[in-house]
Design a protein around this motif. Sequence first.
Motif, PDB file in Angstrom:
ATOM      1  N   THR A  10     -10.352  19.245   6.251  1.00 14.86           N
ATOM      2  CA  THR A  10     -10.058  19.855   4.952  1.00 14.86           C
ATOM      3  C   THR A  10     -10.132  18.800   3.857  1.00 14.86           C
ATOM      4  OG1 THR A  10      -8.509  21.219   6.167  1.00 14.86           O
ATOM      5  CG2 THR A  10      -8.379  21.341   3.787  1.00 14.86           C
ATOM      6  N   ALA A  11      -9.670  17.579   4.170  1.00 11.19           N
ATOM      7  CA  ALA A  11      -9.662  16.509   3.161  1.00 11.19           C
ATOM      8  C   ALA A  11     -11.088  16.232   2.670  1.00 11.19           C
ATOM      9  CB  ALA A  11      -9.051  15.242   3.755  1.00 11.19           C
ATOM     10  N   VAL A  12     -12.057  16.187   3.599  1.00 11.68           N
ATOM     11  CA  VAL A  12     -13.444  15.915   3.207  1.00 11.68           C
ATOM     12  C   VAL A  12     -13.986  17.083   2.376  1.00 11.68           C
ATOM     13  CG1 VAL A  12     -15.778  15.458   4.044  1.00 11.68           C
ATOM     14  CG2 VAL A  12     -13.837  14.451   5.223  1.00 11.68           C
ATOM     15  N   ALA A  35      -6.637  13.898  -4.266  1.00  8.99           N
ATOM     16  CA  ALA A  35      -5.897  14.868  -3.442  1.00  8.99           C
ATOM     17  C   ALA A  35      -6.410  14.842  -2.003  1.00  8.99           C
ATOM     18  CB  ALA A  35      -6.027  16.270  -4.035  1.00  8.99           C
ATOM     19  N   GLY A  36      -7.745  14.786  -1.836  1.00  9.12           N
ATOM     20  CA  GLY A  36      -8.324  14.743  -0.490  1.00  9.12           C
ATOM     21  C   GLY A  36      -7.884  13.482   0.250  1.00  9.12           C
ATOM     22  N   GLU A  37      -7.903  12.391  -0.489  1.00  4.35           N
ATOM     23  CA  GLU A  37      -7.531  11.124   0.137  1.00  4.35           C
ATOM     24  C   GLU A  37      -6.049  11.122   0.540  1.00  4.35           C
ATOM     25  OE1 GLU A  37      -6.539   6.739  -0.854  1.00  4.35           O
ATOM     26  OE2 GLU A  37      -7.774   7.689  -2.398  1.00  4.35           O
ATOM     27  N   GLU A  66      -5.469  13.106   3.666  1.00  4.33           N
ATOM     28  CA  GLU A  66      -5.757  12.324   4.879  1.00  4.33           C
ATOM     29  C   GLU A  66      -4.518  11.545   5.304  1.00  4.33           C
ATOM     30  OE1 GLU A  66      -9.158   9.707   4.326  1.00  4.33           O
ATOM     31  OE2 GLU A  66     -10.429  11.475   4.111  1.00  4.33           O
ATOM     32  N   LEU A  67      -3.857  10.927   4.322  1.00  5.40           N
ATOM     33  CA  LEU A  67      -2.672  10.117   4.633  1.00  5.40           C
ATOM     34  C   LEU A  67      -1.491  10.998   5.047  1.00  5.40           C
ATOM     35  CD1 LEU A  67      -2.706   7.425   1.803  1.00  5.40           C
ATOM     36  CD2 LEU A  67      -3.193   7.102   4.219  1.00  5.40           C
TER      37      LEU A  67
END
Length: 351
Positions: free
Chosen positions: A116-118, A157-159, A162-163
């Motif tokens: 989803t992040a990508v 937001a995507g990054e 991921e975290l």
Amino acid sequence: MARGRLAILLLGGACLFLGVNAALLLLDLPALLDTQRLREVHGPLMVVGFLGTVIALERAVALRRAWAYTAPVATGLGGILLVTPLPAPTGLAIQAAGLVVLVAIYSAIWDRAASTAVAIQWLGAFLALDGTLLWIAQVPTGALFPFLTAFLVLTIAGERLELARVAAPAPQVSRTLLLITAITALACAAALLWPAPGARLFGISLLVVVAWLVRHDVATRMIRSTGLPRYTAVNLLLGLGWLAVACLAWAALGPVLDGPRYDLVVHAIGLGFAMSMVLAHAPIILPAVLNRPLPYHPALYAATGALQVTLVVRVAADVRELGLVWQVGGVGNIVALALFVVIAAGLVVRR
Ligand code: HEM
């Protein structure tokens, strides 16, 4: 390889330098370089030339494919061409080509490991491409600014998603973010086509993204730690605070296309949100890009403090329409960014 990456980073740095020159002219102050063109290209220099290059470089490093480096080279080089006598659309077209490659980078990362992040970051890069194409079509920056904002916010937001996965949130938590960011993307188009309701919808949808990040980002826990994690968290939360200010302005005022309120909204995003994110992530990203550590030192807080204080001065001047104070705040913003560059360079060299 590290030298090539450093050269690309310097391309982005050159765009920042030219963008700051343009900023001085826009503040009605003397600058090193003075051309009418420079005044007109401050936005593309800062957003695509500097931030786009840094983001694309970091993604190219993550993908580890030679072709991916053409993305940051094109966004940076296109930015520099904008201040040459070549027609402005030439530089913008090269920047757009770089953003096409950035979209391709996310597609390749997706093929390797779909998440989803990508998907969210892919959407952000696609919106940056839309914004740059609108620039080529001579749409005023104010009207296309939601696209650029969405690029910056969705990338972060995507990054952060991921975290956040470290804390193993339920799948619907990340799906919710995907849904909100998709609505934000549609709201960009709505803001362009039907400015009054569209800009409000855009502000509200971004505000929900902020709420998601505050609720789920590891930063809200890391703020209680020490050293680098706390420094990152402080800058991140301050950046989200400025993003919320811009969202509230959009939600309350609708489209803001010129004048002091425009300055407020654009720089709550460009300086308050985006530059806080640069400060937050530099000690993590720079070592990955340059193979040289940027060790954490409490002196880094000096740049954070300077950016915050000078931005508050500028925003207060925007609200009260105080021209001289606005200029002081603007110059202070530049000093704060220069302070960060000097401290960071000092820490890298000292190491
Ligand atoms: C370094 C400190 C900066 C200063 C002193 C500065 C100054 C200015 C000024 C005076 C304007 C004109 C405002 C108006 O027309 O009301 C402006 C516009 C703008 N700035 Fe900045 N700026 C800075 C940094 C940034 C950054 C970091 C970004 C984005 C990442 C940015 C993005 C923009 C955009 C998109 C516009 C609108 C341009 C247009 O409408 O053509 N600025 N800036």
